[in-house]
Design a protein around this motif. Structure first.
Motif, mmCIF file in Angstrom:
data_model
loop_
_atom_site.group_PDB
_atom_site.id
_atom_site.type_symbol
_atom_site.label_atom_id
_atom_site.label_comp_id
_atom_site.label_asym_id
_atom_site.label_seq_id
_atom_site.Cartn_x
_atom_site.Cartn_y
_atom_site.Cartn_z
ATOM 1 N N THR A 12 5.574 5.173 0.411
ATOM 2 C CA THR A 12 4.600 5.423 -0.524
ATOM 3 C C THR A 12 4.852 4.965 -1.603
ATOM 4 O O THR A 12 5.825 5.515 -2.610
ATOM 5 N N ILE A 13 4.066 4.068 -2.314
ATOM 6 C CA ILE A 13 4.637 3.381 -3.391
ATOM 7 C C ILE A 13 3.246 3.472 -4.539
ATOM 8 O O ILE A 13 2.151 3.191 -4.017
ATOM 9 N N ARG A 14 3.559 4.041 -5.747
ATOM 10 C CA ARG A 14 2.546 4.343 -6.742
ATOM 11 C C ARG A 14 3.103 3.218 -7.834
ATOM 12 O O ARG A 14 4.160 3.608 -8.433
ATOM 13 N N SER A 15 2.228 2.514 -8.274
ATOM 14 C CA SER A 15 2.410 1.659 -9.208
ATOM 15 C C SER A 15 1.516 1.675 -10.406
ATOM 16 O O SER A 15 0.440 1.875 -10.306
ATOM 17 N N GLU A 16 2.150 1.920 -11.648
ATOM 18 C CA GLU A 16 1.210 2.025 -12.852
ATOM 19 C C GLU A 16 1.626 0.787 -13.806
ATOM 20 O O GLU A 16 2.925 0.498 -13.889
ATOM 21 N N SER B 209 -3.521 1.498 -11.898
ATOM 22 C CA SER B 209 -2.562 2.301 -11.066
ATOM 23 C C SER B 209 -2.894 1.989 -9.768
ATOM 24 O O SER B 209 -4.130 1.821 -9.331
ATOM 25 N N GLU C 2 -1.882 2.891 -5.358
ATOM 26 C CA GLU C 2 -1.025 3.756 -4.532
ATOM 27 C C GLU C 2 -1.298 3.268 -3.138
ATOM 28 O O GLU C 2 -2.247 3.200 -2.686
ATOM 29 N N THR D 96 -2.308 -5.557 -3.118
ATOM 30 C CA THR D 96 -1.501 -5.849 -4.275
ATOM 31 C C THR D 96 -1.583 -7.040 -4.851
ATOM 32 O O THR D 96 -0.948 -7.205 -5.828
ATOM 33 N N ASP E 215 12.220 6.636 -8.938
ATOM 34 C CA ASP E 215 11.280 6.615 -10.046
ATOM 35 C C ASP E 215 12.029 5.666 -11.000
ATOM 36 O O ASP E 215 13.205 5.692 -11.441
ATOM 37 N N ARG F 187 6.806 4.441 -8.508
ATOM 38 C CA ARG F 187 7.430 5.726 -7.889
ATOM 39 C C ARG F 187 7.412 5.322 -6.405
ATOM 40 O O ARG F 187 6.408 5.280 -5.773
ATOM 41 N N ARG G 175 8.433 6.618 -2.531
ATOM 42 C CA ARG G 175 8.752 7.757 -1.611
ATOM 43 C C ARG G 175 9.271 7.094 -0.355
ATOM 44 O O ARG G 175 8.500 6.325 0.266
#
Length: 156
Positions: free
Chosen positions: A14-18, A28, A30, A55, A123, A141, A143
């Protein structure tokens, strides 16, 4: 010729990019994707996945190499780049664009991870400068969870 064969374990990411740019709303994204997590046996972990259309990097493989206090992000394929992250330090990296290569400075303000062979969390917060001028602040971030094989769910 000796080769040590390491097989990556299938993982779910699980990738969150900001991305924060001056005078603009933060951008952002996710996403969830599948990848592999490999232990090199020398205390290093390698996390790898295929980028998608979402992406804008379709046809690119992204790899995070966790080496002690450093994380090296490499992209190969339709986009080629390498960035070195080390908390409190700045590294100059080469970033390939369709218009040519660009030297960028990566200043890492935060690098925390709890990654092991079983998964975990990374992180990463950093800023990018081009010609000594900050162009944006970014955060990842990620996971990582081990993927259970469908076969384990029993077959008739």
């Amino acid at each position: 010729m000796t080769s040590i064969e390491t097989k990556g374990l299938p993982v779910l990411l699980t990738i969150r990019s900001e991305q924060h740019f001056e005078d603009m709303e933060p951008d952002s994204i996710e996403l969830m994707t599948e990848g592999t997590l490999t232990s090199t046996g020398e205390g290093e972990l390698v996390l790898s996945y295929q980028e998608s259309e979402l992406t804008g990097l379709e046809g690119t493989t992204t790899t995070f190499e966790v080496r002690g206090p450093q994380v090296i992000l490499s992209r190969t394929g339709s986009v080629n780049s390498q960035m070195v992250f080390e908390e409190g330090k700045q590294h100059t990296s080469l970033y390939e664009t369709p218009f040519g290569e660009l030297a960028i400075d990566v200043q890492t303000s935060r690098l925390r991870h709890s990654l092991t062979e079983r998964g975990g969390l990374m992180d990463l917060r950093y800023s990018i400068s081009v010609d000594h001028s900050v162009t944006g602040r970014n955060a990842f971030r990620i996971r990582v969870k081990r993927k259970h094989e469908a076969r384990e769910n029993g077959q008739s």
